[in-house]
Write a protein that holds these residues in place. Structure first.
Motif, PDB file in Angstrom:
ATOM      1  N   PHE A  66     -71.196  55.274 -52.028  1.00 30.91           N
ATOM      2  CA  PHE A  66     -72.617  55.447 -52.342  1.00 30.91           C
ATOM      3  C   PHE A  66     -73.396  55.747 -51.059  1.00 30.91           C
ATOM      4  O   PHE A  66     -74.184  56.696 -50.999  1.00 30.91           O
ATOM      5  CB  PHE A  66     -73.159  54.188 -53.027  1.00 30.91           C
ATOM      6  CG  PHE A  66     -74.632  54.215 -53.299  1.00 30.91           C
ATOM      7  CD1 PHE A  66     -75.137  54.933 -54.376  1.00 30.91           C
ATOM      8  CD2 PHE A  66     -75.509  53.514 -52.500  1.00 30.91           C
ATOM      9  CE1 PHE A  66     -76.500  54.962 -54.636  1.00 30.91           C
ATOM     10  CE2 PHE A  66     -76.871  53.529 -52.754  1.00 30.91           C
ATOM     11  CZ  PHE A  66     -77.368  54.261 -53.827  1.00 30.91           C
ATOM     12  N   ALA A  67     -73.169  54.939 -50.020  1.00 32.10           N
ATOM     13  CA  ALA A  67     -73.876  55.125 -48.754  1.00 32.10           C
ATOM     14  C   ALA A  67     -73.542  56.474 -48.123  1.00 32.10           C
ATOM     15  O   ALA A  67     -74.435  57.176 -47.629  1.00 32.10           O
ATOM     16  CB  ALA A  67     -73.539  53.985 -47.799  1.00 32.10           C
ATOM     17  N   THR A  68     -72.280  56.861 -48.154  1.00 31.71           N
ATOM     18  CA  THR A  68     -71.881  58.145 -47.580  1.00 31.71           C
ATOM     19  C   THR A  68     -72.513  59.309 -48.343  1.00 31.71           C
ATOM     20  O   THR A  68     -72.972  60.283 -47.748  1.00 31.71           O
ATOM     21  CB  THR A  68     -70.343  58.278 -47.573  1.00 31.71           C
ATOM     22  OG1 THR A  68     -69.809  57.195 -46.809  1.00 31.71           O
ATOM     23  CG2 THR A  68     -69.892  59.593 -46.983  1.00 31.71           C
ATOM     24  N   HIS A  78     -81.302  69.642 -50.678  1.00 33.22           N
ATOM     25  CA  HIS A  78     -81.509  70.672 -51.698  1.00 33.22           C
ATOM     26  C   HIS A  78     -80.593  70.346 -52.866  1.00 33.22           C
ATOM     27  O   HIS A  78     -79.393  70.141 -52.684  1.00 33.22           O
ATOM     28  CB  HIS A  78     -81.207  72.062 -51.134  1.00 33.22           C
ATOM     29  CG  HIS A  78     -81.535  73.165 -52.074  1.00 33.22           C
ATOM     30  ND1 HIS A  78     -80.631  73.659 -52.968  1.00 33.22           N
ATOM     31  CD2 HIS A  78     -82.682  73.862 -52.264  1.00 33.22           C
ATOM     32  CE1 HIS A  78     -81.192  74.625 -53.675  1.00 33.22           C
ATOM     33  NE2 HIS A  78     -82.434  74.764 -53.264  1.00 33.22           N
ATOM     34  N   HIS A  79     -81.145  70.321 -54.071  1.00 37.95           N
ATOM     35  CA  HIS A  79     -80.422  69.825 -55.246  1.00 37.95           C
ATOM     36  C   HIS A  79     -79.056  70.489 -55.434  1.00 37.95           C
ATOM     37  O   HIS A  79     -78.049  69.797 -55.590  1.00 37.95           O
ATOM     38  CB  HIS A  79     -81.290  70.020 -56.494  1.00 37.95           C
ATOM     39  CG  HIS A  79     -80.663  69.457 -57.737  1.00 37.95           C
ATOM     40  ND1 HIS A  79     -80.718  68.106 -58.027  1.00 37.95           N
ATOM     41  CD2 HIS A  79     -79.953  70.037 -58.734  1.00 37.95           C
ATOM     42  CE1 HIS A  79     -80.071  67.888 -59.161  1.00 37.95           C
ATOM     43  NE2 HIS A  79     -79.606  69.034 -59.610  1.00 37.95           N
ATOM     44  N   GLN A  80     -79.002  71.806 -55.436  1.00 38.42           N
ATOM     45  CA  GLN A  80     -77.726  72.485 -55.695  1.00 38.42           C
ATOM     46  C   GLN A  80     -76.706  72.217 -54.591  1.00 38.42           C
ATOM     47  O   GLN A  80     -75.526  72.010 -54.870  1.00 38.42           O
ATOM     48  CB  GLN A  80     -77.946  73.979 -55.858  1.00 38.42           C
ATOM     49  CG  GLN A  80     -78.659  74.330 -57.148  1.00 38.42           C
ATOM     50  CD  GLN A  80     -78.907  75.817 -57.267  1.00 38.42           C
ATOM     51  OE1 GLN A  80     -78.991  76.524 -56.282  1.00 38.42           O
ATOM     52  NE2 GLN A  80     -79.030  76.281 -58.507  1.00 38.42           N
ATOM     53  N   LYS A  81     -77.159  72.197 -53.348  1.00 33.24           N
ATOM     54  CA  LYS A  81     -76.235  71.933 -52.243  1.00 33.24           C
ATOM     55  C   LYS A  81     -75.717  70.493 -52.309  1.00 33.24           C
ATOM     56  O   LYS A  81     -74.550  70.230 -52.031  1.00 33.24           O
ATOM     57  CB  LYS A  81     -76.923  72.181 -50.907  1.00 33.24           C
ATOM     58  CG  LYS A  81     -77.200  73.640 -50.641  1.00 33.24           C
ATOM     59  CD  LYS A  81     -77.912  73.826 -49.326  1.00 33.24           C
ATOM     60  CE  LYS A  81     -78.214  75.304 -49.114  1.00 33.24           C
ATOM     61  NZ  LYS A  81     -78.922  75.548 -47.861  1.00 33.24           N
ATOM     62  N   ILE A  82     -76.595  69.571 -52.662  1.00 34.10           N
ATOM     63  CA  ILE A  82     -76.174  68.173 -52.769  1.00 34.10           C
ATOM     64  C   ILE A  82     -75.172  68.004 -53.906  1.00 34.10           C
ATOM     65  O   ILE A  82     -74.173  67.290 -53.771  1.00 34.10           O
ATOM     66  CB  ILE A  82     -77.388  67.246 -52.975  1.00 34.10           C
ATOM     67  CG1 ILE A  82     -78.338  67.354 -51.788  1.00 34.10           C
ATOM     68  CG2 ILE A  82     -76.953  65.805 -53.154  1.00 34.10           C
ATOM     69  CD1 ILE A  82     -79.696  66.745 -52.038  1.00 34.10           C
ATOM     70  N   MET A  83     -75.420  68.665 -55.038  1.00 35.68           N
ATOM     71  CA  MET A  83     -74.494  68.565 -56.161  1.00 35.68           C
ATOM     72  C   MET A  83     -73.113  69.108 -55.786  1.00 35.68           C
ATOM     73  O   MET A  83     -72.090  68.521 -56.134  1.00 35.68           O
ATOM     74  CB  MET A  83     -75.047  69.303 -57.384  1.00 35.68           C
ATOM     75  CG  MET A  83     -76.267  68.633 -57.987  1.00 35.68           C
ATOM     76  SD  MET A  83     -75.971  66.932 -58.490  1.00 35.68           S
ATOM     77  CE  MET A  83     -74.853  67.182 -59.830  1.00 35.68           C
ATOM     78  N   ILE A 121     -70.365  57.620 -55.853  1.00 36.19           N
ATOM     79  CA  ILE A 121     -70.863  58.996 -55.802  1.00 36.19           C
ATOM     80  C   ILE A 121     -71.702  59.298 -57.034  1.00 36.19           C
ATOM     81  O   ILE A 121     -72.765  59.923 -56.955  1.00 36.19           O
ATOM     82  CB  ILE A 121     -69.679  59.983 -55.651  1.00 36.19           C
ATOM     83  CG1 ILE A 121     -68.981  59.761 -54.305  1.00 36.19           C
ATOM     84  CG2 ILE A 121     -70.147  61.427 -55.789  1.00 36.19           C
ATOM     85  CD1 ILE A 121     -67.637  60.436 -54.171  1.00 36.19           C
ATOM     86  N   GLY A 122     -71.262  58.825 -58.197  1.00 37.52           N
ATOM     87  CA  GLY A 122     -71.979  59.068 -59.447  1.00 37.52           C
ATOM     88  C   GLY A 122     -73.370  58.458 -59.471  1.00 37.52           C
ATOM     89  O   GLY A 122     -74.292  59.021 -60.076  1.00 37.52           O
ATOM     90  N   LEU A 123     -73.561  57.319 -58.820  1.00 36.47           N
ATOM     91  CA  LEU A 123     -74.891  56.713 -58.763  1.00 36.47           C
ATOM     92  C   LEU A 123     -75.883  57.613 -58.024  1.00 36.47           C
ATOM     93  O   LEU A 123     -77.049  57.720 -58.405  1.00 36.47           O
ATOM     94  CB  LEU A 123     -74.822  55.336 -58.105  1.00 36.47           C
ATOM     95  CG  LEU A 123     -74.186  54.232 -58.937  1.00 36.47           C
ATOM     96  CD1 LEU A 123     -73.991  52.977 -58.098  1.00 36.47           C
ATOM     97  CD2 LEU A 123     -75.014  53.934 -60.174  1.00 36.47           C
ATOM     98  N   VAL A 124     -75.408  58.265 -56.984  1.00 36.93           N
ATOM     99  CA  VAL A 124     -76.279  59.200 -56.256  1.00 36.93           C
ATOM    100  C   VAL A 124     -76.571  60.426 -57.117  1.00 36.93           C
ATOM    101  O   VAL A 124     -77.707  60.907 -57.159  1.00 36.93           O
ATOM    102  CB  VAL A 124     -75.662  59.594 -54.899  1.00 36.93           C
ATOM    103  CG1 VAL A 124     -76.492  60.673 -54.211  1.00 36.93           C
ATOM    104  CG2 VAL A 124     -75.534  58.374 -54.011  1.00 36.93           C
ATOM    105  N   VAL A 125     -75.573  60.919 -57.841  1.00 37.12           N
ATOM    106  CA  VAL A 125     -75.792  62.056 -58.751  1.00 37.12           C
ATOM    107  C   VAL A 125     -76.831  61.676 -59.806  1.00 37.12           C
ATOM    108  O   VAL A 125     -77.744  62.464 -60.101  1.00 37.12           O
ATOM    109  CB  VAL A 125     -74.464  62.506 -59.403  1.00 37.12           C
ATOM    110  CG1 VAL A 125     -74.704  63.508 -60.523  1.00 37.12           C
ATOM    111  CG2 VAL A 125     -73.527  63.089 -58.352  1.00 37.12           C
TER     112      VAL A 125
END
Length: 143
Positions: A66-68, A78-83, A121-125
């Protein structure tokens, strides 16, 4: 304020450090020590929470990935780059867990580790979708 390129370098470094941590035997020992301390230090306050805790180190996997992933969010912004980065991180986290027995003596593949990485990772998504929907999208207070 760091330039985007420098933020990405920080995110790559954070991911590399996490990978080295996952491929070493020391986290198991110190995480067990932390849990034991909380179990013994104030048993009446912690016993109900820690007794419900799943076995293994699922919780530390959630927190670390999550932290990473948050660092990647900070780096890319940027949303798409983060996804895309989240998908790459999910693949990388799975690869790290799959190769873990090659680099450690006492750790092996565990379903809980894969799940912890995915949940972190899913929590960040999930946070990305909430932010986009309610703070940047048609339901934004600014519109």
């Amino acid at each position: 304020m760091l330039h985007r390129r420098h933020r990405v370098i920080v995110a790559v470094g954070c991911t590399a450090l996490l990978t080295m941590l996952m491929w070493s035997d020391s986290p198991t020992a110190w995480w067990s020590s932390i849990i034991e301390y909380f179990l013994e230090a104030n048993q009446s306050a912690t016993s109900t929470v820690l007794d419900a805790r799943p076995g293994g180190d699922l919780d530390i996997h959630i927190v670390l990935w999550f932290a990473t992933t948050l660092v990647w969010w900070w780096a890319l912004r940027h949303h798409q780059k983060i996804m895309k980065a989240c998908l790459v991180l999910l693949g990388w986290a799975s690869l790290v867990e799959t190769l873990q027995p090659m680099f450690t003596e006492i750790r092996d593949r565990q379903l809980g580790d894969y799940l912890g990485n995915g949940i972190g990772i899913g929590l960040v998504v999930l946070g990305l979708f909430v932010r986009r929907r309610y703070f940047e999208g048609p339901m934004s207070p600014a519109t």
